[in-house]
Enzyme design. Structure first.
Site, PDB file in Angstrom:
ATOM      1  N   LYS A 116       6.090  -3.920  -2.344  1.00 38.44           N
ATOM      2  CA  LYS A 116       6.260  -2.655  -2.323  1.00 38.44           C
ATOM      3  C   LYS A 116       6.620  -1.642  -3.507  1.00 38.44           C
ATOM      4  CE  LYS A 116       5.486  -2.538   2.598  1.00 38.44           C
ATOM      5  NZ  LYS A 116       5.223  -4.039   2.667  1.00 38.44           N
TER       6      LYS A 116
HETATM    7  C1  LIG Z   1       4.369  -4.603   3.296  1.00 38.33           C
HETATM    8  C2  LIG Z   1       4.230  -6.152   3.292  1.00 38.33           C
HETATM    9  C3  LIG Z   1       2.972  -6.820   3.482  1.00 38.33           C
HETATM   10  C4  LIG Z   1       1.805  -6.224   3.893  1.00 38.33           C
HETATM   11  O1  LIG Z   1       1.246  -5.243   2.963  1.00 38.33           O
HETATM   12  P1  LIG Z   1      -0.173  -4.145   3.770  1.00 38.33           P
HETATM   13  O2  LIG Z   1      -0.369  -3.160   2.616  1.00 38.33           O
HETATM   14  O3  LIG Z   1       0.650  -3.580   4.526  1.00 38.33           O
HETATM   15  O4  LIG Z   1      -1.120  -5.097   4.248  1.00 38.33           O
HETATM   16  C5  LIG Z   1       2.879  -8.084   3.236  1.00 38.33           C
HETATM   17  N1  LIG Z   1       4.198  -8.765   2.923  1.00 38.33           N
HETATM   18  C6  LIG Z   1       5.160  -8.346   2.455  1.00 38.33           C
HETATM   19  C7  LIG Z   1       6.448  -9.024   1.971  1.00 38.33           C
HETATM   20  C8  LIG Z   1       5.149  -6.844   2.716  1.00 38.33           C
HETATM   21  O5  LIG Z   1       6.687  -6.237   2.287  1.00 38.33           O
END
Ligand SMILES: *Cc1c(COP(=O)(O)O)cnc(C)c1O
Length: 463
Positions: free
Chosen positions: A108
């Site tokens: 993120k």
């Molecule tokens: C948010 C997140 C995901 C999922 O990603 P999306 O965009 O919601 O599909 C997968 N792995 C980690 C570590 C995350 O923080």
């Protein structure tokens, strides 16, 4: 570039308004009115430069090109690897794309480091100030806080459930010492925190007085920033129109994989995507059986994927419906009432089957996979990443003869217990966070009560 709502009943907006609005006022999500092609990246020498070039058409006419290039440079200078998102080989034809070298060790950061800076820039130009409120059970809160902690025009208040986050996750939020950052431990569950945030947004007078805003995963700017690494990694692999790449994506809200789909639409040499689910497998059931039926959320070893309704899927549905917003709105309303969604068989045949494969990996499969990857390559992977590499195996995609890239979405040290259970080794935090658990926390305990939380927000922001 203009932006349209997936539900067809909100005004078209430009990029800056879309950025600040998040959700469209008809409840839909913003999408660009058209898909641009990829730029020529022949002379590009850094990730930040590639980012500015790939995203340029989406911000054209709204953000000055030099300013945007500088925002990209600043955002990606916070990553602790020159490549920003390096590729690491783990098998004859298999790679990890490590997305965890940012400040909070999860994917993120790639979007939120840029989005925080975009917010600050646009707000400064408009002479405005916003208060971002959000609820978190872990990763998103810390990434959002880190993305805005140096912003002059943004206050952020993040609610988390008291006693229900891991020490690492909580400390990543509460040890940030910036006057515009406020964390609130709510005496309740994550759902209580989410309900409190929703209630604050639904209180129109409060929302206006505080100029409330959000940076959740439906914000177009987050999806946009995630397009870039699909482009840069296929380029690093030397992928071409005939030698295309498969991406395996650990999926929750469908944001990451949707960004890949857009990169493919823009011309990146991508064959297809593997949607990797944990036991919360609604997307896997949809892709394999055209059955999107919501069930109760089950806690797993990969908590950032513990989601039943993947909000960004609405963007793909809009495309599948030939960009008919009315039809998309109707389908989603039926889904909300009945808890179930099916599309036409020819829509599956056109949009889903050629481009998406899917597999579910349960907790036992995750632990098994962390061990397998460690034994076969010496690499530690986290439980989210493990769903991705395990899905590759269960579908046999590593035998297709194409390069297969699994997105490594979190650093293994963020989930030390699962890695220890699988390998007997507790991976250490990287040097810049080695003393995290000894740092001083700044947090505020508040009752699970709307009035109490609102009073807190008002006092915090009025400083
Ligand atoms: C948010 C997140 C995901 C999922 O990603 P999306 O965009 O919601 O599909 C997968 N792995 C980690 C570590 C995350 O923080």
């Amino acid at each position: 570039m203009r932006y349209v709502s997936t539900r067809g009943a909100a005004p078209e907006l430009g990029f800056c308004d879309v950025l600040l609005a998040g959700l469209a006022n008809d409840g839909g999500l913003y999408m660009p009115a058209e898909w641009p092609s990829l730029p020529d990246l022949t002379h590009v020498t850094s990730y930040a430069e590639a980012a500015a070039a790939v995203m340029a058409p989406f911000v054209a006419g709204e953000i000055d090109a030099d300013v945007f290039a500088q925002l990209c440079t600043d955002a990606y200078a916070t990553f602790r690897h020159d490549a920003v998102v390096p590729l690491v080989q783990i098998g004859a034809n298999e790679w990890l794309l490590e997305q965890f070298h940012g400040p909070t060790l999860a994917f993120k950061d790639v979007a939120l480091q840029l989005v925080g800076r975009l917010f600050d820039h646009v707000l400064a130009q408009r002479g405005q100030r916003v208060t971002i409120v959000g609820a978190t059970s872990g990763d998103t809160g810390s990434a959002a806080i880190d993305g805005v902690k140096s912003c002059s025009n943004v206050d952020i208040v993040i609610l988390y459930p008291q006693g229900r986050t891991s020490d690492v996750q909580r400390k990543q939020m509460t040890t940030v010492d910036s006057p515009n950052v406020h964390t609130v431990a709510v005496e309740g569950t994550f759902d209580d925190c989410q309900d409190l945030v929703k209630a604050m947004f639904n209180d129109a007078a409060f929302r206006e007085r505080m100029n409330l805003s959000a940076v959740n995963s439906i914000n177009w700017a987050r999806v946009m920033a995630q397009i870039v690494y699909y482009v840069t990694s296929t380029r690093s692999l030397g992928a071409t129109a005939i030698n295309q790449t498969t991406f395996s994506v650990p999926t929750g809200n469908f944001g990451n994989v949707l960004s890949g789909w857009i990169a493919r639409k823009m011309g990146a040499p991508i064959a297809d995507f593997i949607v990797a689910s944990n036991s919360n497998d609604i997307l896997t059931r949809f892709i394999n059986d055209n059955d999107m039926t919501a069930r109760d959320v089950m806690p797993t070893l990969s908590p950032s994927m513990d989601i039943q309704v993947s909000s960004n899927f609405e963007r793909l549905l809009f495309e599948m419906n030939g960009r008919d917003g009315g039809m998309t709105a109707e389908q989603l309303q039926r889904f909300r009432h009945s808890g179930s969604l099916k599309v036409e068989p020819d829509q599956m045949a056109t949009w889903i089957s050629p481009v998406f494969r899917a597999a579910k990996v349960d907790d036992a499969g995750i632990v098994h996979e962390i061990r397998r990857v460690y034994e076969s390559s010496g690499q530690f992977i986290d439980p989210h990443t493990a769903t991705g590499t395990a899905a590759v195996r269960s579908l046999g995609a590593h035998l297709d003869g194409r390069p297969v890239v699994t997105l490594a979405t979190a650093h293994p040290a963020k989930f030390p217990d699962a890695v220890f259970a699988a390998t007997g080794v507790r991976p250490p935090l990287p040097a810049h966070l080695a003393d995290l658990l000894d740092r001083t926390e700044h947090t505020n305990l508040v009752a699970n009560d709307l009035a109490a939380v609102q009073t807190f927000v008002e006092r915090a922001v009025a400083r």
